[in-house]
Design a protein around this motif. Structure first.
Motif, short mmCIF file in Angstrom:
data_model
loop_
_atom_site.label_atom_id
_atom_site.label_comp_id
_atom_site.label_asym_id
_atom_site.label_seq_id
_atom_site.Cartn_x
_atom_site.Cartn_y
_atom_site.Cartn_z
N THR A 201 -30.49 25.26 -0.33
CA THR A 201 -30.57 23.60 -0.51
C THR A 201 -31.87 22.78 0.49
N GLU A 202 -31.82 22.05 -0.64
CA GLU A 202 -32.79 20.46 0.66
C GLU A 202 -31.82 20.24 1.80
N HIS A 203 -30.65 19.90 1.25
CA HIS A 203 -29.61 19.14 1.99
C HIS A 203 -29.44 20.48 3.79
N TRP A 204 -29.69 21.06 3.58
CA TRP A 204 -29.63 21.94 4.99
C TRP A 204 -30.70 21.99 6.80
N ALA A 205 -30.40 21.25 7.57
CA ALA A 205 -31.61 21.49 7.86
C ALA A 205 -31.27 22.18 8.97
N LEU A 206 -31.94 23.23 9.95
CA LEU A 206 -32.09 23.31 11.59
C LEU A 206 -32.25 22.01 12.72
N VAL A 207 -30.95 22.48 13.06
CA VAL A 207 -31.07 20.81 14.23
C VAL A 207 -30.84 21.75 15.79
N CYS A 208 -31.86 21.45 16.59
CA CYS A 208 -32.27 22.47 17.72
C CYS A 208 -31.87 21.25 18.75
N CYS A 209 -30.50 21.43 19.77
CA CYS A 209 -30.20 20.78 20.72
C CYS A 209 -29.82 21.55 22.55
N ALA A 210 -31.13 20.06 23.13
CA ALA A 210 -31.05 20.77 24.14
C ALA A 210 -30.51 19.47 24.76
N LEU A 211 -28.93 20.55 25.92
CA LEU A 211 -28.15 19.84 26.87
C LEU A 211 -28.61 19.83 28.27
N THR A 212 -28.82 18.92 28.55
CA THR A 212 -28.95 18.84 29.95
C THR A 212 -27.76 17.77 30.50
N ILE A 213 -27.96 18.02 31.93
CA ILE A 213 -26.91 16.91 32.58
C ILE A 213 -27.45 15.75 32.60
N GLY A 214 -26.45 14.66 32.10
CA GLY A 214 -26.63 12.74 31.44
C GLY A 214 -27.16 13.04 30.16
N ALA A 215 -27.64 14.29 29.58
CA ALA A 215 -28.73 13.47 28.04
C ALA A 215 -28.73 14.70 27.43
N ALA A 216 -29.26 14.82 25.82
CA ALA A 216 -29.08 15.82 24.90
C ALA A 216 -30.05 15.17 24.04
N SER A 217 -30.99 16.47 23.68
CA SER A 217 -32.13 16.22 23.17
C SER A 217 -32.26 16.86 21.76
N LEU A 218 -32.15 15.91 20.09
CA LEU A 218 -32.00 16.64 19.30
C LEU A 218 -33.21 16.63 18.17
N ALA A 219 -33.06 17.36 17.66
CA ALA A 219 -34.71 17.78 17.08
C ALA A 219 -34.07 18.72 15.21
#
Length: 258
Positions: A201-219
């Motif tokens: 399905t084209e509606h699936w995606a892998l999301v990487c989440c980097a958790l650091t103190i005070g913030a989170a980075s998503l890609a």
């Protein structure tokens, strides 16, 4: 540790989002009506842990929460505790584990397995809240409430978060978390089932989440991007693979809800 995390959550909710004077906070701990669940000393210890972890900051005579802690405070209790766990791990458990390692030899493998699970759960909550915020910002609170962590229902679906879109099928998001700053590559394990679901399905995606103190980075990326970085079936079929993906292959945020 869960009791300590709940105490930390109580502290986070006691302190005003714009900061509170230290005397007012101390008075609040002394007069806390928690039904005996949390002692005042336990609340003070939790405050010190939050300060040490960088989730609270001391500005003169005031204590101020960082934006991440404010966001955590607004979550449901269980989700909030899940997110706090990896952020406060070093304060509540890390030092004890280090001391045990030096005095008695290796720590049980389960400690590290639990740590990985905590980070993964925290990452899923971050993605969940991010998707809800997207939809609410578009005036669709009804869809925001339908966003859910389906990983709590089953871990064999091939994705962790189901997030509606405005006009099409829901996004199926497989979340990979890490408790470190984003580097030039993203490294994570993926199962054959997750990848196969993604390919269908084209509606699936892998999301990487980097958790650091005070913030989170998503890609994120689609399943087709992962193909060149996965093993090739020869004498057998791979069931789980460690992927090292160039950060440039990822798109910031999560798939668009429109």
């Amino acid at each position: 540790m869960r009791q300590q995390l709940r105490a930390a959550l109580y502290v986070a909710r006691t302190i005003d989002t714009n900061g509170s004077h230290i005397t007012a906070v101390a008075r609040a701990y002394a007069n806390a009506t928690t039904g005996g669940v949390h002692r005042s000393e336990e609340l003070r210890e939790s405050e010190r842990a939050l300060l040490s972890a960088g989730l609270l900051r001391r500005l003169g005579e005031r204590i101020v929460p960082v934006p991440l802690l404010c966001a955590i405070s607004e979550m449901a209790d269980d989700d909030a505790v899940t997110v706090l766990a990896p952020l406060l791990y070093a304060e509540f458990e890390g030092r004890r584990a280090t001391a045990s390692l030096g005095a008695e030899g290796p720590v049980e493998a389960g400690l590290f397995d639990d740590r990985k699970a905590e980070v993964g759960a925290a990452a899923e909550v971050v993605v969940l809240e991010y998707c809800r915020s997207q939809l609410s910002g578009l005036g669709r609170d009804d869809l925001a409430q339908r966003t859910q962590r389906v990983s709590l229902i089953s871990d064999s679906l091939g994705f962790d978060v189901l997030a509606p879109t405005i006009s099409g099928p829901a996004r199926q998001l497989e979340v990979k978390g890490q408790s470190a700053l984003p580097g030039p590559t993203a490294r994570f394990f993926i199962s054959r089932n997750e990848y196969e679901v993604g390919k269908r399905t084209e509606h699936w995606a892998l999301v990487c989440c980097a958790l650091t103190i005070g913030a989170a980075s998503l890609a994120w990326c689609r399943a087709r991007v992962l193909g060149p970085y996965l093993p090739v079936d020869r004498n057998g079929i791979w069931t789980e693979a460690l992927v090292t993906l160039p950060r440039g292959a990822l798109t910031a945020g999560v798939p668009d809800p429109l």
